[in-house]
Design an enzyme around this catalytic site. Structure first.
Site, PDB file in Angstrom:
ATOM      1  N   CYS A   1      44.716  47.393  40.711  1.00 41.69           N
ATOM      2  CA  CYS A   1      43.645  48.260  40.215  1.00 41.69           C
ATOM      3  C   CYS A   1      43.714  48.341  38.695  1.00 41.69           C
ATOM      4  CB  CYS A   1      43.786  49.658  40.818  1.00 41.69           C
ATOM      5  SG  CYS A   1      42.536  50.838  40.241  1.00 41.69           S
TER       6      CYS A   1
ATOM      7  N   CYS B   1      39.817  54.444  43.725  1.00 42.57           N
ATOM      8  CA  CYS B   1      39.393  54.880  42.386  1.00 42.57           C
ATOM      9  C   CYS B   1      37.872  54.809  42.259  1.00 42.57           C
ATOM     10  CB  CYS B   1      40.070  54.031  41.311  1.00 42.57           C
ATOM     11  SG  CYS B   1      41.835  54.414  41.117  1.00 42.57           S
TER      12      CYS B   1
ATOM     13  N   CYS C   1      40.056  49.874  42.253  1.00 40.01           N
ATOM     14  CA  CYS C   1      40.287  49.758  43.689  1.00 40.01           C
ATOM     15  C   CYS C   1      39.275  50.659  44.411  1.00 40.01           C
ATOM     16  CB  CYS C   1      41.727  50.138  44.034  1.00 40.01           C
ATOM     17  SG  CYS C   1      42.113  51.898  43.828  1.00 40.01           S
TER      18      CYS C   1
ATOM     19  N   HIS D   1      46.427  57.450  36.638  1.00 43.01           N
ATOM     20  CA  HIS D   1      46.961  56.121  36.933  1.00 43.01           C
ATOM     21  C   HIS D   1      47.031  55.910  38.441  1.00 43.01           C
ATOM     22  CE1 HIS D   1      48.843  56.108  32.732  1.00 43.01           C
ATOM     23  NE2 HIS D   1      47.790  55.313  32.734  1.00 43.01           N
ATOM     24  N   CYS D   2      46.799  54.683  38.838  1.00 46.62           N
ATOM     25  CA  CYS D   2      46.752  54.315  40.259  1.00 46.62           C
ATOM     26  C   CYS D   2      48.016  53.552  40.625  1.00 46.62           C
ATOM     27  CB  CYS D   2      45.505  53.450  40.489  1.00 46.62           C
ATOM     28  SG  CYS D   2      45.265  52.926  42.198  1.00 46.62           S
TER      29      CYS D   2
ATOM     30  N   HIS E   1      40.003  56.882  32.497  1.00 44.42           N
ATOM     31  CA  HIS E   1      40.596  58.163  32.106  1.00 44.42           C
ATOM     32  C   HIS E   1      39.529  59.130  31.590  1.00 44.42           C
ATOM     33  CE1 HIS E   1      44.665  57.047  32.867  1.00 44.42           C
ATOM     34  NE2 HIS E   1      44.792  56.228  31.833  1.00 44.42           N
TER      35      HIS E   1
ATOM     36  N   HIS F   1      40.123  50.613  31.753  1.00 48.66           N
ATOM     37  CA  HIS F   1      41.201  51.563  32.064  1.00 48.66           C
ATOM     38  C   HIS F   1      40.991  52.871  31.297  1.00 48.66           C
ATOM     39  CE1 HIS F   1      45.409  52.623  33.112  1.00 48.66           C
ATOM     40  NE2 HIS F   1      45.367  53.269  31.948  1.00 48.66           N
ATOM     41  N   GLU F   2      40.743  52.767  30.005  1.00 47.13           N
ATOM     42  CA  GLU F   2      40.554  53.983  29.201  1.00 47.13           C
ATOM     43  C   GLU F   2      39.263  54.704  29.582  1.00 47.13           C
ATOM     44  OE1 GLU F   2      43.099  55.131  27.824  1.00 47.13           O
ATOM     45  OE2 GLU F   2      44.249  53.276  27.787  1.00 47.13           O
TER      46      GLU F   2
END
Length: 177
Positions: free
Chosen positions: A142, A164, A161, A136-137, A130, A126-127
């Site tokens: 995701c 993304c 996803c 954010h999705c 970024h 996740h990071e």
């Protein structure tokens, strides 16, 4: 592209090796783990008994020139939030992930290594998302969906996803899988 993993404080080397291997399995990146660094004292907030993630990011930015992923076992927070699992510069070079609330023992549950590692991968990816310019999705499965609680972390997958993934490919982020 080179990514440096920087342990902040004492972190089990097995966890750092696990994170490095998961990143290498998923992304075409050169990943190097560095020696642990002391947690910057100025990041500690004694009133909250937590570490300020923004101050950690600033400290890391001042120490390194390449992309950096800091890993810390201490609980972290950001302005206006009780806690966060991690924080990253959007489309930048510095990120930090806290292992504190990813560990089932934080919630007075029995330690579950598999669950702990699944949570770590999700928050690390996740990071990294970024860092690579993803927001954010809205897709709750995701890895880029926002996690307000540990239940949100558990609900999402470790995968991006299709939308993304397409955005990452447009930014020349290459996947191995």
């Amino acid at each position: 592209m080179i990514l440096k993993i920087v342990p902040l404080g004492e972190i089990d080397q097995e966890i750092i090796d696990f994170i490095e291997n998961e990143i290498k399995k998923t992304f075409k990146l050169t990943v190097d783990s560095l020696f642990p660094r002391e947690i910057p004292e100025e990041a500690y907030n004694p009133f909250r008994m937590q570490y300020d993630a923004t101050k950690i990011l600033i400290w890391l930015r001042n120490k390194f020139t390449s992309k950096v992923l800091g890993i810390i076992e201490k609980d972290i927070y950001a302005d206006n939030l009780n806690f966060i699992f991690g924080e990253a510069e959007f489309n930048g070079k510095i990120a930090v992930v806290s292992l504190a609330r990813l560990n089932p023992e934080f919630y007075r549950e029995k330690f579950d290594e598999k669950l702990f590692k699944e949570r770590i991968v999700k928050e690390v990816f996740h990071e990294l998302g970024h860092l690579f310019g993803l927001e954010h999705c809205k897709n709750p499965k995701c890895v880029m969906s926002f996690s307000n609680t540990i239940l949100d972390v558990d609900r999402k997958s470790k995968y991006f996803c299709e939308s993304c993934k397409k955005k990452l490919q447009e930014k020349n982020v290459i996947f191995r899988i």
